[in-house]
Write a protein that holds these residues in place. Structure first.
Motif, PDB file in Angstrom:
ATOM      1  N   GLY A   1       0.795  -1.224   0.000  1.00 21.06           N
ATOM      2  CA  GLY A   1       0.000   0.000   0.000  1.00 21.06           C
ATOM      3  C   GLY A   1       0.826   1.272   0.000  1.00 21.06           C
ATOM      4  N   GLY A   2       2.139   1.135   0.011  1.00 22.74           N
ATOM      5  CA  GLY A   2       2.986   2.322   0.018  1.00 22.74           C
ATOM      6  C   GLY A   2       2.893   3.087  -1.288  1.00 22.74           C
ATOM      7  N   SER A   3       2.952   4.413  -1.206  1.00 17.14           N
ATOM      8  CA  SER A   3       2.896   5.255  -2.402  1.00 17.14           C
ATOM      9  C   SER A   3       3.294   6.669  -2.035  1.00 17.14           C
ATOM     10  CB  SER A   3       1.490   5.267  -3.010  1.00 17.14           C
ATOM     11  OG  SER A   3       0.599   6.032  -2.200  1.00 17.14           O
ATOM     12  N   LYS A   4       3.533   7.467  -3.053  1.00 16.29           N
ATOM     13  CA  LYS A   4       3.821   8.882  -2.817  1.00 16.29           C
ATOM     14  C   LYS A   4       2.650   9.567  -2.111  1.00 16.29           C
ATOM     15  CE  LYS A   4       6.833   9.450  -6.862  1.00 16.29           C
ATOM     16  NZ  LYS A   4       7.070  10.208  -8.105  1.00 16.29           N
ATOM     17  N   ALA A   5       1.432   9.117  -2.403  1.00 20.05           N
ATOM     18  CA  ALA A   5       0.250   9.735  -1.788  1.00 20.05           C
ATOM     19  C   ALA A   5       0.299   9.637  -0.267  1.00 20.05           C
ATOM     20  CB  ALA A   5      -1.019   9.084  -2.322  1.00 20.05           C
ATOM     21  N   GLU A   6       0.833   8.529   0.245  1.00 18.28           N
ATOM     22  CA  GLU A   6       0.922   8.350   1.692  1.00 18.28           C
ATOM     23  C   GLU A   6       1.827   9.404   2.318  1.00 18.28           C
ATOM     24  OE1 GLU A   6       2.295   4.900   4.901  1.00 18.28           O
ATOM     25  OE2 GLU A   6       2.235   4.456   2.754  1.00 18.28           O
ATOM     26  N   GLY A   7       2.995   9.621   1.709  1.00 18.11           N
ATOM     27  CA  GLY A   7       3.901  10.638   2.222  1.00 18.11           C
ATOM     28  C   GLY A   7       3.340  12.043   2.070  1.00 18.11           C
ATOM     29  N   ILE A   8       2.671  12.294   0.950  1.00 13.42           N
ATOM     30  CA  ILE A   8       2.057  13.603   0.731  1.00 13.42           C
ATOM     31  C   ILE A   8       0.979  13.862   1.779  1.00 13.42           C
ATOM     32  CG2 ILE A   8       0.519  14.864  -0.841  1.00 13.42           C
ATOM     33  CD1 ILE A   8       2.155  13.647  -3.152  1.00 13.42           C
ATOM     34  N   ALA A   9       0.183  12.854   2.089  1.00 15.54           N
ATOM     35  CA  ALA A   9      -0.872  13.017   3.099  1.00 15.54           C
ATOM     36  C   ALA A   9      -0.279  13.400   4.453  1.00 15.54           C
ATOM     37  CB  ALA A   9      -1.692  11.736   3.211  1.00 15.54           C
ATOM     38  N   ALA A  10       0.857  12.777   4.799  1.00 13.80           N
ATOM     39  CA  ALA A  10       1.497  13.095   6.074  1.00 13.80           C
ATOM     40  C   ALA A  10       1.984  14.542   6.107  1.00 13.80           C
ATOM     41  CB  ALA A  10       2.666  12.140   6.315  1.00 13.80           C
ATOM     42  N   LEU A  11       2.540  15.016   4.987  1.00 11.28           N
ATOM     43  CA  LEU A  11       3.025  16.394   4.924  1.00 11.28           C
ATOM     44  C   LEU A  11       1.862  17.386   4.950  1.00 11.28           C
ATOM     45  CD1 LEU A  11       5.180  18.514   4.611  1.00 11.28           C
ATOM     46  CD2 LEU A  11       5.312  17.999   2.172  1.00 11.28           C
ATOM     47  N   LEU A  12       0.819  17.102   4.199  1.00 11.98           N
ATOM     48  CA  LEU A  12      -0.337  18.008   4.182  1.00 11.98           C
ATOM     49  C   LEU A  12      -0.968  18.123   5.575  1.00 11.98           C
ATOM     50  CD1 LEU A  12      -2.090  16.994   0.829  1.00 11.98           C
ATOM     51  CD2 LEU A  12      -0.628  18.971   1.253  1.00 11.98           C
ATOM     52  N   LYS A  13      -1.049  17.012   6.270  1.00  8.55           N
ATOM     53  CA  LYS A  13      -1.611  17.034   7.628  1.00  8.55           C
ATOM     54  C   LYS A  13      -0.789  17.931   8.534  1.00  8.55           C
ATOM     55  CE  LYS A  13      -2.916  14.001  11.466  1.00  8.55           C
ATOM     56  NZ  LYS A  13      -2.972  12.597  11.955  1.00  8.55           N
ATOM     57  N   GLU A  14       0.526  17.839   8.432  1.00 10.60           N
ATOM     58  CA  GLU A  14       1.411  18.662   9.247  1.00 10.60           C
ATOM     59  C   GLU A  14       1.214  20.149   8.962  1.00 10.60           C
ATOM     60  OE1 GLU A  14       4.548  19.600  11.924  1.00 10.60           O
ATOM     61  OE2 GLU A  14       3.405  17.746  11.624  1.00 10.60           O
ATOM     62  N   LEU A  15       0.950  20.473   7.686  1.00  7.77           N
ATOM     63  CA  LEU A  15       0.794  21.873   7.280  1.00  7.77           C
ATOM     64  C   LEU A  15      -0.631  22.399   7.468  1.00  7.77           C
ATOM     65  CD1 LEU A  15       2.924  21.845   3.999  1.00  7.77           C
ATOM     66  CD2 LEU A  15       3.608  22.603   6.282  1.00  7.77           C
ATOM     67  N   GLY A  16      -1.560  21.518   7.774  1.00  8.75           N
ATOM     68  CA  GLY A  16      -2.952  21.931   7.918  1.00  8.75           C
ATOM     69  C   GLY A  16      -3.659  22.120   6.593  1.00  8.75           C
ATOM     70  N   TYR A  17      -3.165  21.480   5.543  1.00  8.09           N
ATOM     71  CA  TYR A  17      -3.777  21.547   4.222  1.00  8.09           C
ATOM     72  C   TYR A  17      -4.574  20.276   3.952  1.00  8.09           C
ATOM     73  CZ  TYR A  17      -0.294  25.225   3.141  1.00  8.09           C
ATOM     74  OH  TYR A  17       0.474  26.356   3.143  1.00  8.09           O
ATOM     75  N   THR A  18      -5.487  20.375   3.012  1.00  9.87           N
ATOM     76  CA  THR A  18      -6.194  19.194   2.528  1.00  9.87           C
ATOM     77  C   THR A  18      -5.634  18.814   1.163  1.00  9.87           C
ATOM     78  OG1 THR A  18      -7.912  20.396   1.302  1.00  9.87           O
ATOM     79  CG2 THR A  18      -8.282  20.033   3.670  1.00  9.87           C
ATOM     80  N   ALA A  19      -6.011  17.637   0.693  1.00 15.40           N
ATOM     81  CA  ALA A  19      -5.567  17.200  -0.630  1.00 15.40           C
ATOM     82  C   ALA A  19      -6.043  18.168  -1.706  1.00 15.40           C
ATOM     83  CB  ALA A  19      -6.087  15.792  -0.921  1.00 15.40           C
TER      84      ALA A  19
END
Length: 259
Positions: free
Chosen positions: A181-199
């Motif tokens: 299930g690993g993908s770039k989307a997983e890492g992007i989701a973690a970064l967006l959460k940290e920044l308070g952004y949504t997809a």
């Protein structure tokens, strides 16, 4: 939609087949930053493969190793290691077929084969140094991704691994091996959460099979004109070739740069 952040793949997206950044791409990234939108690299490459490129573009944040390792403004933010018991299974099976492995850790990468022709050809295609030789590297260090070196006709030999891993081909002689299930989307989701952004606040550019989840996840996904055909259904927009203002034209379509 107000896009606040843009994720860029490297190979075939920020750089062309010669691994050079087109001058117009350099200017487009500079203009994007001047408009207050943050560029982030999102790549299958390890962090030690991308530092010169990131520095040349003035980018300090990256999603590396297909989402397994995330750095924001120089500081590690998220790590997704491969379980040791899963690696042991992979090592045993690849050894039975004499298929070389390259283990990618946080700071270095090593192969379990010396002078394996598939390892040499695939890694050199990235225009980086060859890995060192250390067949036990995976036992002692956290491993985030593995290169499995085999040809496409040999892929059925690894069907049994698909309960533990995601396998994505990136070269005629090599596949990325990620946690299931690993993908770039997983890492992007973690970064967006940290920044308070949504997809929905994010844009992403890519061209390869490992970009499917990323383009599907963000608010506006852009496939390069030189993309793998199987990526196109996941994109909201197909821009021009990397050497034909592909990045600039995609940013214009997203409303982030003027025409």
């Amino acid at each position: 939609m107000s896009y606040k952040i843009v994720f860029f793949d490297i190979d075939g997206t920020l750089v062309n087949e010669e691994k050079e950044i087109p001058q117009d791409t350099i200017l487009a990234i500079k203009e994007l930053k001047e408009r207050g939108v943050e560029p982030v690299i999102a790549t299958g490459r390890a962090p030690y493969f991308i530092k010169p490129l990131a520095e040349s573009l003035g980018i300090q944040s990256f999603v590396c190793l297909n989402g397994g390792y995330v750095v924001y403004k120089g500081q590690p933010l998220y790590k997704r290691q491969i379980a040791k018991e899963s690696l042991e299974t992979l090592v045993k099976l690849a050894g039975e077929h004499d298929h070389g492995l390259v283990f990618e850790g946080e700071h270095a990468f090593y192969s379990d084969r010396e002078d394996h022709p598939f390892v040499t050809e695939s890694v050199l295609s990235l225009k980086v140094d060859l890995p060192g030789y250390n067949p036990d590297f995976w036992r002692d260090e956290d491993i985030f991704q593995v290169f499995l070196h085999c040809e496409s006709q040999d892929e059925p030999l690894y069907e049994s691994l698909k309960s533990d891993f995601t396998l994505i081909r990136w070269h005629p002689f090599a596949m990325d091996v990620l946690p299931l299930g690993g993908s770039k989307a997983e890492g992007i989701a973690a970064l967006l959460k940290e920044l308070g952004y949504t997809a929905e606040n994010a844009v992403a550019f890519g061209d390869g099979l490992n970009d499917k989840e990323m383009l599907d996840f963000v608010g506006f996904g852009v496939a390069m004109g030189n993309s793998h055909p199987e990526l196109l259904p996941y994109a909201d927009y197909v821009t021009t070739h990397v050497d034909e203002r592909g990045i600039r034209n995609g940013l214009i379509e997203a409303g982030l740069l003027p025409e």
